[in-house]
Design a protein around this motif. Structure first.
Motif, short mmCIF file in Angstrom:
data_model
loop_
_atom_site.label_atom_id
_atom_site.label_comp_id
_atom_site.label_asym_id
_atom_site.label_seq_id
_atom_site.Cartn_x
_atom_site.Cartn_y
_atom_site.Cartn_z
N LYS A 1 -6.72 5.88 -42.76
CA LYS A 1 -8.37 6.10 -42.90
C LYS A 1 -8.89 5.68 -44.32
O LYS A 1 -9.81 4.92 -44.50
CB LYS A 1 -8.75 7.56 -42.68
N SER A 2 -8.27 6.24 -45.42
CA SER A 2 -8.53 5.95 -46.59
C SER A 2 -8.36 4.41 -46.96
O SER A 2 -8.85 3.87 -47.84
CB SER A 2 -7.62 6.86 -47.48
N LEU A 3 -7.52 3.93 -46.24
CA LEU A 3 -7.31 2.24 -46.38
C LEU A 3 -8.21 1.46 -45.77
O LEU A 3 -8.37 0.10 -45.89
CB LEU A 3 -5.88 1.88 -46.03
N GLY A 4 -9.15 2.29 -44.73
CA GLY A 4 -10.14 1.39 -44.21
C GLY A 4 -9.90 0.92 -42.88
O GLY A 4 -10.54 0.27 -42.02
N ALA A 5 -8.59 1.44 -42.27
CA ALA A 5 -8.29 0.90 -40.83
C ALA A 5 -8.95 2.02 -39.88
O ALA A 5 -9.39 3.22 -40.28
CB ALA A 5 -6.84 1.37 -40.69
N LYS A 6 -9.41 1.42 -38.81
CA LYS A 6 -9.76 2.36 -37.49
C LYS A 6 -8.72 3.09 -37.21
O LYS A 6 -7.44 2.59 -37.08
CB LYS A 6 -10.23 1.60 -36.24
N THR A 7 -8.81 4.22 -36.92
CA THR A 7 -7.68 5.25 -36.29
C THR A 7 -7.90 5.82 -35.00
O THR A 7 -9.15 6.24 -34.58
CB THR A 7 -7.41 6.25 -37.15
N LEU A 8 -6.78 5.93 -34.12
CA LEU A 8 -6.81 6.25 -32.75
C LEU A 8 -5.60 7.22 -32.63
O LEU A 8 -4.57 7.02 -32.73
CB LEU A 8 -6.49 5.28 -31.84
N ALA A 9 -6.23 8.52 -32.14
CA ALA A 9 -5.17 9.42 -31.95
C ALA A 9 -4.95 9.68 -30.52
O ALA A 9 -5.67 9.78 -29.87
CB ALA A 9 -5.66 10.91 -32.59
N ILE A 10 -3.61 9.87 -30.17
CA ILE A 10 -3.13 10.12 -28.68
C ILE A 10 -2.57 11.49 -29.16
O ILE A 10 -1.29 11.57 -29.45
CB ILE A 10 -2.08 9.14 -28.35
N VAL A 11 -3.05 12.64 -28.54
CA VAL A 11 -2.79 13.84 -28.80
C VAL A 11 -2.73 14.76 -27.53
O VAL A 11 -3.59 14.62 -26.56
CB VAL A 11 -3.51 14.38 -30.02
N ASN A 12 -1.65 15.56 -27.44
CA ASN A 12 -1.96 16.52 -26.51
C ASN A 12 -2.53 17.85 -26.67
O ASN A 12 -3.17 18.60 -25.97
CB ASN A 12 -0.55 16.99 -25.97
N ALA A 13 -2.31 18.41 -27.97
CA ALA A 13 -2.78 19.71 -28.24
C ALA A 13 -4.40 19.71 -28.59
O ALA A 13 -4.59 19.15 -29.56
CB ALA A 13 -2.34 20.43 -29.22
N MET A 14 -5.27 20.36 -27.91
CA MET A 14 -6.78 20.25 -28.03
C MET A 14 -7.10 20.91 -29.53
O MET A 14 -6.69 21.98 -29.76
CB MET A 14 -7.23 21.29 -26.94
N GLY A 15 -7.98 20.25 -30.11
CA GLY A 15 -8.74 20.71 -31.26
C GLY A 15 -7.74 20.69 -32.36
O GLY A 15 -7.93 21.48 -33.61
N SER A 16 -6.42 20.15 -32.28
CA SER A 16 -5.49 20.13 -33.41
C SER A 16 -6.14 19.09 -34.53
O SER A 16 -6.87 18.32 -34.49
CB SER A 16 -4.02 19.63 -32.79
N SER A 17 -5.29 19.12 -35.64
CA SER A 17 -5.81 18.46 -36.80
C SER A 17 -6.05 17.08 -36.53
O SER A 17 -6.95 16.33 -36.97
CB SER A 17 -4.91 18.87 -38.04
N ILE A 18 -4.97 16.44 -36.10
CA ILE A 18 -4.94 14.92 -35.65
C ILE A 18 -5.87 14.72 -34.84
O ILE A 18 -6.76 13.57 -35.08
CB ILE A 18 -3.66 14.49 -35.35
N ALA A 19 -6.31 15.26 -33.59
CA ALA A 19 -7.19 15.34 -32.79
C ALA A 19 -8.72 15.10 -33.52
O ALA A 19 -9.50 14.39 -33.18
CB ALA A 19 -7.30 16.14 -31.72
N ARG A 20 -8.82 16.03 -34.48
CA ARG A 20 -10.20 16.26 -35.04
C ARG A 20 -10.32 15.22 -36.08
O ARG A 20 -11.54 14.95 -36.21
CB ARG A 20 -10.19 17.73 -35.91
N GLU A 21 -9.42 14.81 -36.86
CA GLU A 21 -9.81 13.67 -37.74
C GLU A 21 -9.70 12.28 -37.52
O GLU A 21 -10.17 11.45 -38.24
CB GLU A 21 -8.79 14.17 -39.14
N ALA A 22 -9.28 12.04 -36.29
CA ALA A 22 -9.20 10.60 -35.92
C ALA A 22 -10.41 9.88 -35.58
O ALA A 22 -11.47 10.76 -35.31
CB ALA A 22 -8.11 10.35 -34.86
N ASP A 23 -10.82 8.70 -35.73
CA ASP A 23 -11.99 8.06 -35.56
C ASP A 23 -12.28 7.96 -33.80
O ASP A 23 -13.41 8.36 -33.45
CB ASP A 23 -12.02 6.48 -35.93
#
Ligand code: M6R
Length: 364
Positions: free
Chosen positions: A119-141
């Motif tokens: 994210k800090s480098l300007g890329a768009k991010t997509l998270a594929i996550v199983n645990a609801m509300g987890s950190s990676i789920a919350r922070e991805a675009d």
């Protein structure tokens, strides 16, 4: 509870057909993928020149299957990286790149750090996550939840299955968006994906052969998994699953790479599990099988039931039902999971909680 199963791992292996349905059905509309709710539209998808997948362990293996499928169908270049390598490599991602983070827990420290870096480098991010509300789920675009339900066993099975199901859906949508496949082909692929739960259920009804194969592995000190293309991606997962819970050393190798060093490890009776489901690569893999066989290996071949195998080259066979090559990993991973499971059971190991491992790796 374990719902009548001896271990969570076995229960979770059996939950795979429903996990796939729960994950893909809400994202299919009129027979085509629809990921709009996840922030993914054809317009967004057409922006990306390069896709970088970042993950750890089994999630990284799911990303590797995704790479083969996305590149084949959409002709968009994909690189796959282990999160702990990516984050310290001054990675070359930025605007115009899509970084996909795959994580069951959504809390893996290296994967989370990789997401923040991308994210800090300007890329768009997509998270594929199983645990609801987890950190990676919350922070991805953008976010695609896999709906495997809670996974308790340390060895990931159903989470991997739905991660690859999502990679397929994503690849179909991307390929359609960039115009590399047409709607008819996209519908055909979606339909095949929807057929996978039933085919997997069929395999789960006949576990005896995997038990038998497992019983032939328990005395081994070391073994190899080999395959090419998607079968190689799958071999990586088969090998990790086995070593994680059976404590038998194993490596996965691209079959064509064996003669560049690894084949010297083959000794009398060393098990080699070969995966050969990709028709275009089958003859190539068979010739590698003959090479290891000639050096004393005990070959276990995972291929289609209908494939004729040379009894001089193969000691044991696991026969898969007929299915489309591209989607075969979703089917073929099941016997690999079961072989690992039964090997661990037969060795009397703590299947659900293997030594030295934690379910979620929240320290780097
Ligand atoms: O929660 P995550 O998907 O981020 O976890 C990644 C790996 O730690 C995990 O897949 C690990 O490799 C499994 N225990 C493999 O079965």
């Amino acid at each position: 509870g374990k719902g009548g199963y001896a271990h969570f791992m076995l229960k979770e292996i059996h939950e795979q057909p429903n996990a796939i349905r729960n994950t893909i059905l809400p994202r299919i509309q009129d027979g085509l993928p629809n990921l709009e709710e996840c922030g993914i539209t054809p317009e967004v998808l057409r922006e990306f020149r390069h896709i970088q997948v970042v993950a750890c362990g089994t999630a990284m293996h799911a990303g590797t299957v995704g790479k083969y499928v996305i590149e084949k169908l959409a002709r968009v270049p994909v690189t796959v990286d282990i999160a702990s390598e990516f984050r310290y490599r001054e990675p070359l991602v930025g605007e115009g790149d899509l970084v996909i983070i795959i994580s069951q827990s959504g809390e893996t420290a290296d994967s989370l750090a990789a997401l923040r870096l991308a994210k800090s480098l300007g890329a768009k991010t997509l998270a594929i996550v199983n645990a609801m509300g987890s950190s990676i789920a919350r922070e991805a675009d953008m976010l695609i939840y896999t709906h495997a339900g809670p996974e308790i066993a340390v060895a990931s099975t159903k989470a991997y299955m739905v991660q690859i199901a999502v990679m397929y859906l994503f690849a179909f949508e991307l390929a359609l968006a960039v115009g590399n496949i047409d709607e008819t082909e996209c519908r055909r692929l979606v339909k095949l994906l929807q057929e996978t739960p039933e085919v997997i259920t069929g395999i789960l009804e006949h576990k005896e052969q995997t038990q038998y194969i497992a019983s032939s592995l328990i005395t081994a000190d070391s073994l190899l998994y080999i395959g090419r293309g998607l079968d190689y991606a799958l071999s990586m997962e088969g090998s990790l699953k086995l070593k994680e819970i059976s404590y038998i050393h194993s490596e996965s190798y691209a079959a064509g790479e064996l003669k560049h060093g690894t084949i010297s490890l083959i000794t009398e009776n060393m098990p080699v599990i070969a995966v050969a489901t990709q028709k275009a690569l089958r003859e190539k893999t068979i010739s590698n099988i003959k090479e290891v066989k000639a050096r004393g290996a005990r070959v276990i071949l995972v291929c289609r039931e209908s494939d004729n195998v040379d009894p001089d080259a193969v000691d044991l066979k696991f026969g898969l039902p007929e299915f489309d090559d591209l989607l075969m990993p979703m089917i073929a991973v099941v016997p690999l999971q079961l072989i690992a499971y039964y090997t661990s059971v037969l060795k009397g190991n703590d299947v659900d909680k293997p030594r030295n491992l934690a379910k979620s790796v929240t320290v780097e």
